[in-house]
Write a protein that holds these residues in place. Structure first.
Motif, PDB file in Angstrom:
ATOM      1  N   TYR A 168      19.082  21.246  -9.483  1.00 29.74           N
ATOM      2  CA  TYR A 168      19.349  22.671  -9.689  1.00 29.74           C
ATOM      3  C   TYR A 168      19.922  22.855 -11.092  1.00 29.74           C
ATOM      4  O   TYR A 168      20.381  21.889 -11.717  1.00 29.74           O
ATOM      5  N   ALA A 169      19.854  24.103 -11.569  1.00 28.09           N
ATOM      6  CA  ALA A 169      20.463  24.401 -12.869  1.00 28.09           C
ATOM      7  C   ALA A 169      21.224  25.699 -12.758  1.00 28.09           C
ATOM      8  O   ALA A 169      20.777  26.620 -12.074  1.00 28.09           O
ATOM      9  N   ASP A 170      22.382  25.735 -13.401  1.00 29.93           N
ATOM     10  CA  ASP A 170      23.059  27.033 -13.442  1.00 29.93           C
ATOM     11  C   ASP A 170      22.520  27.813 -14.645  1.00 29.93           C
ATOM     12  O   ASP A 170      21.681  27.312 -15.400  1.00 29.93           O
ATOM     13  N   GLU A 171      23.032  29.036 -14.823  1.00 28.29           N
ATOM     14  CA  GLU A 171      22.438  29.914 -15.834  1.00 28.29           C
ATOM     15  C   GLU A 171      22.504  29.289 -17.228  1.00 28.29           C
ATOM     16  O   GLU A 171      21.531  29.330 -17.988  1.00 28.29           O
ATOM     17  N   GLU A 172      23.612  28.663 -17.549  1.00 25.71           N
ATOM     18  CA  GLU A 172      23.761  28.101 -18.894  1.00 25.71           C
ATOM     19  C   GLU A 172      22.867  26.874 -19.077  1.00 25.71           C
ATOM     20  O   GLU A 172      22.386  26.604 -20.178  1.00 25.71           O
ATOM     21  N   ASP A 173      22.626  26.128 -17.993  1.00 25.86           N
ATOM     22  CA  ASP A 173      21.730  24.971 -18.095  1.00 25.86           C
ATOM     23  C   ASP A 173      20.337  25.421 -18.516  1.00 25.86           C
ATOM     24  O   ASP A 173      19.637  24.726 -19.249  1.00 25.86           O
ATOM     25  N   ILE A 174      19.942  26.577 -18.006  1.00 22.36           N
ATOM     26  CA  ILE A 174      18.599  27.072 -18.340  1.00 22.36           C
ATOM     27  C   ILE A 174      18.523  27.345 -19.848  1.00 22.36           C
ATOM     28  O   ILE A 174      17.543  26.997 -20.507  1.00 22.36           O
ATOM     29  N   ASN A 175      19.593  27.902 -20.394  1.00 19.48           N
ATOM     30  CA  ASN A 175      19.634  28.134 -21.844  1.00 19.48           C
ATOM     31  C   ASN A 175      19.530  26.812 -22.592  1.00 19.48           C
ATOM     32  O   ASN A 175      18.737  26.657 -23.526  1.00 19.48           O
ATOM     33  N   ASN A 176      20.361  25.853 -22.156  1.00 16.73           N
ATOM     34  CA  ASN A 176      20.406  24.578 -22.872  1.00 16.73           C
ATOM     35  C   ASN A 176      19.088  23.824 -22.763  1.00 16.73           C
ATOM     36  O   ASN A 176      18.643  23.180 -23.713  1.00 16.73           O
ATOM     37  N   LEU A 177      18.472  23.947 -21.574  1.00 14.49           N
ATOM     38  CA  LEU A 177      17.172  23.287 -21.385  1.00 14.49           C
ATOM     39  C   LEU A 177      16.144  23.877 -22.368  1.00 14.49           C
ATOM     40  O   LEU A 177      15.362  23.147 -22.994  1.00 14.49           O
ATOM     41  N   THR A 178      16.169  25.208 -22.490  1.00 14.04           N
ATOM     42  CA  THR A 178      15.228  25.860 -23.406  1.00 14.04           C
ATOM     43  C   THR A 178      15.457  25.366 -24.829  1.00 14.04           C
ATOM     44  O   THR A 178      14.496  25.042 -25.555  1.00 14.04           O
ATOM     45  N   VAL A 179      16.738  25.287 -25.204  1.00 13.54           N
ATOM     46  CA  VAL A 179      17.051  24.849 -26.564  1.00 13.54           C
ATOM     47  C   VAL A 179      16.516  23.431 -26.791  1.00 13.54           C
ATOM     48  O   VAL A 179      15.862  23.146 -27.797  1.00 13.54           O
ATOM     49  N   ARG A 180      16.794  22.539 -25.792  1.00 16.87           N
ATOM     50  CA  ARG A 180      16.342  21.145 -25.954  1.00 16.87           C
ATOM     51  C   ARG A 180      14.828  21.070 -26.083  1.00 16.87           C
ATOM     52  O   ARG A 180      14.279  20.363 -26.917  1.00 16.87           O
ATOM     53  N   LYS A 181      14.142  21.862 -25.251  1.00 15.07           N
ATOM     54  CA  LYS A 181      12.678  21.782 -25.243  1.00 15.07           C
ATOM     55  C   LYS A 181      12.105  22.407 -26.510  1.00 15.07           C
ATOM     56  O   LYS A 181      11.065  21.974 -26.995  1.00 15.07           O
ATOM     57  N   LEU A 182      12.787  23.428 -27.025  1.00 17.49           N
ATOM     58  CA  LEU A 182      12.323  23.983 -28.295  1.00 17.49           C
ATOM     59  C   LEU A 182      12.556  22.979 -29.419  1.00 17.49           C
ATOM     60  O   LEU A 182      11.741  22.821 -30.319  1.00 17.49           O
ATOM     61  N   GLN A 183      13.724  22.261 -29.306  1.00 15.41           N
ATOM     62  CA  GLN A 183      14.043  21.271 -30.351  1.00 15.41           C
ATOM     63  C   GLN A 183      13.024  20.132 -30.370  1.00 15.41           C
ATOM     64  O   GLN A 183      12.543  19.735 -31.422  1.00 15.41           O
ATOM     65  N   ASP A 184      12.691  19.626 -29.154  1.00 14.73           N
ATOM     66  CA  ASP A 184      11.727  18.500 -29.154  1.00 14.73           C
ATOM     67  C   ASP A 184      10.282  19.003 -29.153  1.00 14.73           C
ATOM     68  O   ASP A 184       9.337  18.227 -28.968  1.00 14.73           O
ATOM     69  N   LYS A 185      10.130  20.290 -29.319  1.00 13.05           N
ATOM     70  CA  LYS A 185       8.824  20.947 -29.477  1.00 13.05           C
ATOM     71  C   LYS A 185       7.926  20.773 -28.248  1.00 13.05           C
ATOM     72  O   LYS A 185       6.700  20.835 -28.353  1.00 13.05           O
ATOM     73  N   SER A 186       8.511  20.513 -27.076  1.00 11.80           N
ATOM     74  CA  SER A 186       7.670  20.412 -25.883  1.00 11.80           C
ATOM     75  C   SER A 186       7.292  21.785 -25.347  1.00 11.80           C
ATOM     76  O   SER A 186       6.438  21.905 -24.467  1.00 11.80           O
TER      77      SER A 186
END
Ligand code: SF4
Length: 1012
Positions: A168-186
């Motif tokens: 599961y992810a809380d609201e902030e995890d979703i933000n951080n996940l997006t940031v990570r995925k944008l960073q690694d360009k996935s």
């Protein structure tokens, strides 16, 4: 990949520029993907509304960063289950419990069961995540930190691990996940043609990082920001650092800024000169913008009246008005209260904590009962709660309360069972109102007690939870069942209650789901309830949305940005209220915040917030402050108030004096109008439809006036002359009086009116030990039986031997006879009472000249004739029971009246008319019972084993002495008392020495004087 930056002061059209940019793009590229990011839901709604008006809403998405990220993930085929509030709450609670069990958090262990601790942890984790600080980074940072910091980092790590294990992810995890995925360009979001970031006046470190990533993906990133690139004004300090960073890190194209505001002159003057290093000349204003009111309550009333006036006279839509408050705890309850009176519908941006809502408080009390051993006070409150239907008549609940008081039932079913067992077994008849010593309250006995017990047993059975351990789902099933049986869900009768019960139901449902996610565990009722309450306490309920109902927005000062309103009111500009006294965060201190890029808690540039708030107003602005504190001291101005005041001449400030009449034309509610009309004693004809209410209020005014005047007179001070016929009918010449009733009038006529005519009784709090009436009855009985059953009434040894037997018997039966539940002190009390009775017998037996001959001699009761006394106007009949009559060798008599208390037994009490019993009894022995010549009489204080100082044979008045003087004094008082009752005159007159605590009127009487 272009970044454009528009920096300009408030009210210079930044949002309008953004909207026009969207419209233009849509014209050129109808299918262009456009996103608008704003800081909060309030601005989301406002931006959408403006965009819709401009015709650009189709194809444009508006939301917060979270909404954008969720959308980007979903567009890239990534769906992450989001942890609900109850789930995250339980996970945090779970990791705290486990850490305590494992001995990992000795520093925080003591806070384990505080719901506030779980809430603070949640907020700390959220802040850390927003700053993109994961558990490993925090753990590394606090290696050499305090124990509290290290334990916080550990809990953060456990929580994050648990969340990830469950996938599961809380609201902030979703933000951080997006940031990570944008960073690694996935993932990408390159298809976004235009991303507008509007309404922010600061960015967190994480938001800057995100903007950097987005700037590299979207075609155009347009950021608007308040302030001025080169400004050094203190009002712009708040914006300075973010502007420097935006300029340095984004290399943006600066859009030409419009520096001319569209504000009216007064607000424009504030915008230009507030917190500006340059001096400006004060200007006059058409209408005051700074209002001082006596208290926060008056302030709220004035502000709501101001809003209502704008709506009705200037046609300002109420949805275009806002009130900003610095302190929700102070102002929100007042706003709710007065808005209801003024007929204004409010919408709060701050959710109300669920456990503040009345129906939820009622549930919390109800479910706590088994854990508090059915505490009687709480049990009776729950039985009376309007949110539950226990199928009990109000009289039955009153009776249960009475039983609990007499039986001294503090808590526990066993105490109820014990008391009921005695009442059911007892056939004790209630005493008539003989005197104040033997006037027991009426309790149910036998069959009627049995019926009440059955009803109470059923309630205990209903509220007693299963003894075994159950899963959360099973407990919730039990709870739902209980609430259904009590009709809980059908008894809410307003939107606020309905919303709270709906949210409550949602919490129950999500708790069932939580268990299915984290696994089933059987727990005790206590553990379930603690968990359940802590979830409720930290859950907020949204204000009910009034469909088709214009609403006035109530927001916090921290939310004063982005959105513009036609009318803005700002409350609380007094010292300490705003700017608020800032407190450091004990969990994440300022150093951690600085080093890890979290928002600071100190030096938060509140001046910038205030500047933002005042410049939200497009047309009308009102800033208010209370000038008196709650203890009546002068409340100093806030420095921001002073800074604003300096910009204007005296025309800008108005101080409202609540004692000055308000013109009817300016009143904002029917109540206000009526209040002012009563104050001026005039109701214009056009308000004739309010005539009835006005007349009622006029009357209320007269009542208040009468009660405040020094002189006690008139219909509101017990003068019932207009109904004297009815009073005389009630107390017909055939009425038989008791001495204590006559004494009551003599003590205070209004007390007589309340207790005898209205038949009200004082409600006493349960206290340990026998109450005075139970004690009086019991001691009288023992003494009567001792003298009756002794072989020789003149022999102290025989009397004392009999006393022991009588005490044994009466004490053994006392709980059943008098309906009380023995306390742990009962055995000791018995011994003390026995000692006092022994002393009484011994001392009285020393008066060898007197032989006890009559006990409990009744007159005017049963077949015994009453005492009849001829007064000037009428013949009065009196009844009573003489405790004891003694005879001397000459055949003369004396009367004795036993008292278990010791106050007001002096000669002066007969002179003042407070004690009449003794001469009445002496006359009754002589004239009604015709037992002989009475030469003396006294009160006997059983607990002191001594006589009171009033002796009939020694009584003197006006230098004349003897029992005849006492009779004469009695007659004078009887004349006065009867005359007062016959003329229906019942003024409140506090007795000398103050009012008795048992006076039923003591709770409300305006002449109450503390005393006995
Ligand atoms: S409170 Fe005092 S003045 Fe008022 S009715 Fe009771 S005894 Fe009289």
């Amino acid at each position: 990949m272009a970044v454009e930056l528009l920096i300009s002061p408030p009210a210079t059209g930044k949002t309008e520029t953004s909207i026009q940019r969207i419209i233009t793009l849509q014209k050129n590229q109808p299918f262009a993907k456009i996103w608008v990011v704003v800081p909060d839901r309030l601005q989301t709604v406002a931006f959408r509304r403006r965009l819709a008006h401009a015709g650009g809403i189709l194809g444009t998405q508006v939301g917060r960063f979270n909404d954008l990220f969720k959308n980007i993930l979903e567009e890239n085929g990534i769906f992450v289950p989001r942890a609900t509030y109850p789930l995250t709450h339980h996970l945090i609670k779970g990791v705290v419990d486990q850490a305590v069990q494992a001995g990992e958090i000795p520093y925080y262990e003591g806070l384990q069961d505080f719901p506030g601790f779980i809430q603070i942890l949640r907020e700390s984790f959220t802040e850390l995540k927003r700053a993109l600080v994961g558990p490993p980074r925090l753990i590394e940072y606090v290696q050499d930190g305090t124990p509290g910091q290290r334990e916080l980092a550990l809990l953060y790590q456990h929580y994050q691990t648990r969340l990830q294990t469950l996938q599961y992810a809380d609201e902030e995890d979703i933000n951080n996940l997006t940031v990570r995925k944008l960073q690694d360009k996935s993932i990408t979001c390159q298809e976004i043609e235009l991303l507008v970031v509007d309404g922010f006046d600061s960015f967190t470190g994480a938001q800057f990082a995100v903007l950097q990533l987005l700037a590299n993906q979207v075609k155009t990133l347009l950021i608007t920001f308040p302030g001025d690139c080169s400004s050094k004004r203190p009002a712009h300090h708040r914006f300075e650092k973010p502007i420097q960073r935006l300029l340095a890190e984004f290399n943006p194209t600066l859009l030409p800024a419009n520096t001319k505001t569209h504000l009216p002159p007064a607000i424009s003057h504030i915008e230009t000169h507030l917190f500006n290093n340059e001096e400006s000349a004060p200007i006059p204003v058409k209408d005051p913008i700074l209002l001082e009111a006596r208290s926060p309550a008056d302030e709220v009333r004035e502000v709501l009246r101001w809003v209502k006036k704008l709506v009705l006279r200037q046609q300002v839509p109420i949805s275009d008005c806002v009130i900003f408050t610095p302190n929700p705890n102070t102002y929100h309850p007042l706003l709710r209260l007065f808005a209801e009176e003024l007929g204004v519908h409010l919408r709060f941006t701050l959710d109300e904590s669920l456990d503040n809502s009345p129906p939820i408080t009622a549930i919390i009390n109800l479910l706590s009962l088994p854990l508090k051993k059915f505490n009687t006070h709480h049990l009776i409150n729950s039985l009376r709660s309007p949110y539950f239907n226990f199928a009990l008549q109000p009289e039955t609940i009153d009776m249960l309360e009475m039983i609990s008081r007499i039986g001294q039932i503090v808590e526990g079913q066993d105490q109820w069972q014990e008391t009921f067992a005695r009442l059911i077994d007892s056939t004790e008849e209630e005493h008539a109102n003989l005197d104040d010593e033997r006037n027991s309250p009426k309790l149910p006995r036998g069959q009627s007690a049995s019926q009440i017990k059955l009803q109470l047993d059923a309630i205990f059975q209903l509220l007693t939870p299963p003894a075994q351990f159950l899963t959360q789902a099973e407990w919730i099933h039990w709870l739902e069942d209980l609430l259904d049986q009590l009709d809980f869900y059908t008894r809410s009768d307003n939107d606020r209650d309905r919303t709270a019960t709906q949210v409550f139901r949602d919490v129950l449902r999500s708790l069932v789901l939580v268990e299915s996610v984290i696994g089933f565990k059987q727990v005790s009722y206590e553990s379930f309830i603690n968990d359940f309450f802590s979830t409720l306490q930290s859950k907020g309920a949204h204000e009910p949305f009034q469909r088709n109902q214009p609403e006035l927005l109530i927001a916090r000062l921290t939310e004063a940005r982005g959105v513009r309103y036609k009318a803005v009111a700002i409350l609380g500009l007094s010292e300490g209220s705003f700017p608020a006294n800032e407190q450091p965060d004990p969990f994440l201190d300022e150093t951690i915040r600085h080093d890890l890029g979290l928002e600071p808690r100190l030096n938060r540039e509140q001046a910038g917030l205030y500047y933002q708030a005042v410049t939200r107003a497009d047309q009308f602005l009102l800033i208010t402050r209370p000038y008196l504190s709650s203890d009546g001291e002068i409340w100093e101005e806030s420095p921001y108030w002073s800074a604003t005041k300096k910009l204007f001449d005296s025309s800008a400030v108005v101080r409202v004096d609540p004692d000055q009449p308000l013109p009817l034309i300016d009143t904002a509610s029917t109540q206000e109008l009526l209040f002012e009309a009563v104050r001026t004693r005039k109701l214009p004809r056009r308000y004739d439809f309010l005539l009835d209410r006005w007349q009622n209020l006029q009357q209320v005014r007269e009542v208040l006036h009468a009660r405040r005047s020094k002189e006690v007179k008139g219909p509101y001070e017990g003068d019932l002359t207009p109904v004297s016929d009815a009073v005389n009918q009630h107390y017909s010449p055939d009425a038989i009086w008791s001495a204590s009733r006559l004494e009551t009038y003599s003590n205070c006529p209004y007390q007589f009116f309340v207790s005898n005519l209205l038949e009200l009784e004082a409600r006493e709090l349960p206290k340990l030990g026998l109450d005075s009436r139970q004690l009086g009855s019991m001691l009288h009985k023992i003494l009567e039986n001792t003298y009756l059953h002794a072989d020789d009434r003149n022999d102290p040894a025989s009397l004392l031997a009999t006393l022991e037997k009588e005490c044994d018997q009466e004490f053994a039966n006392a709980p059943t006879t008098y309906g009380f539940r023995p306390s742990v002190l009962w055995q000791i009390e018995q011994e003390q009472l026995r000692d006092k009775l022994r002393e009484t017998i011994t001392v009285l037996a020393q008066q060898t000249n007197w032989t006890p001959t009559h006990f409990e001699a009744k007159f005017g009761l049963g077949s015994e004739p009453p005492l009849a006394i001829d007064l000037q106007q009428e013949r009065i009949k009196i009844r009573g029971v003489i405790d004891r009559i003694d005879r001397n060798p000459e055949g003369d008599l004396r009367v004795i009246d036993y008292k278990s208390g010791s106050s007001h037994l002096a000669a002066n009490d007969l002179k003042l008319g407070y004690r009449l019993q003794l001469p009445v009894y002496a006359l009754a022995a002589r004239d009604a019972l015709q037992l002989g010549n009475v030469i003396d009489g006294f009160y006997w204080k059983i607990q002191q084993a001594e006589a009171g100082s009033l002796r009939l044979e020694r009584f003197s008045n006006d230098d004349v002495k003897g029992i005849e003087v006492a009779f004469k004094t009695l007659l004078q008082h009887l004349e006065r008392i009867l005359a007062g009752i016959r003329s229906a005159d019942f003024p409140p007159q506090p007795p000398q020495g103050g009012c008795p605590s048992y006076c039923p009127a003591a709770q409300w009487c305006w002449r109450y004087t503390p005393g006995w």
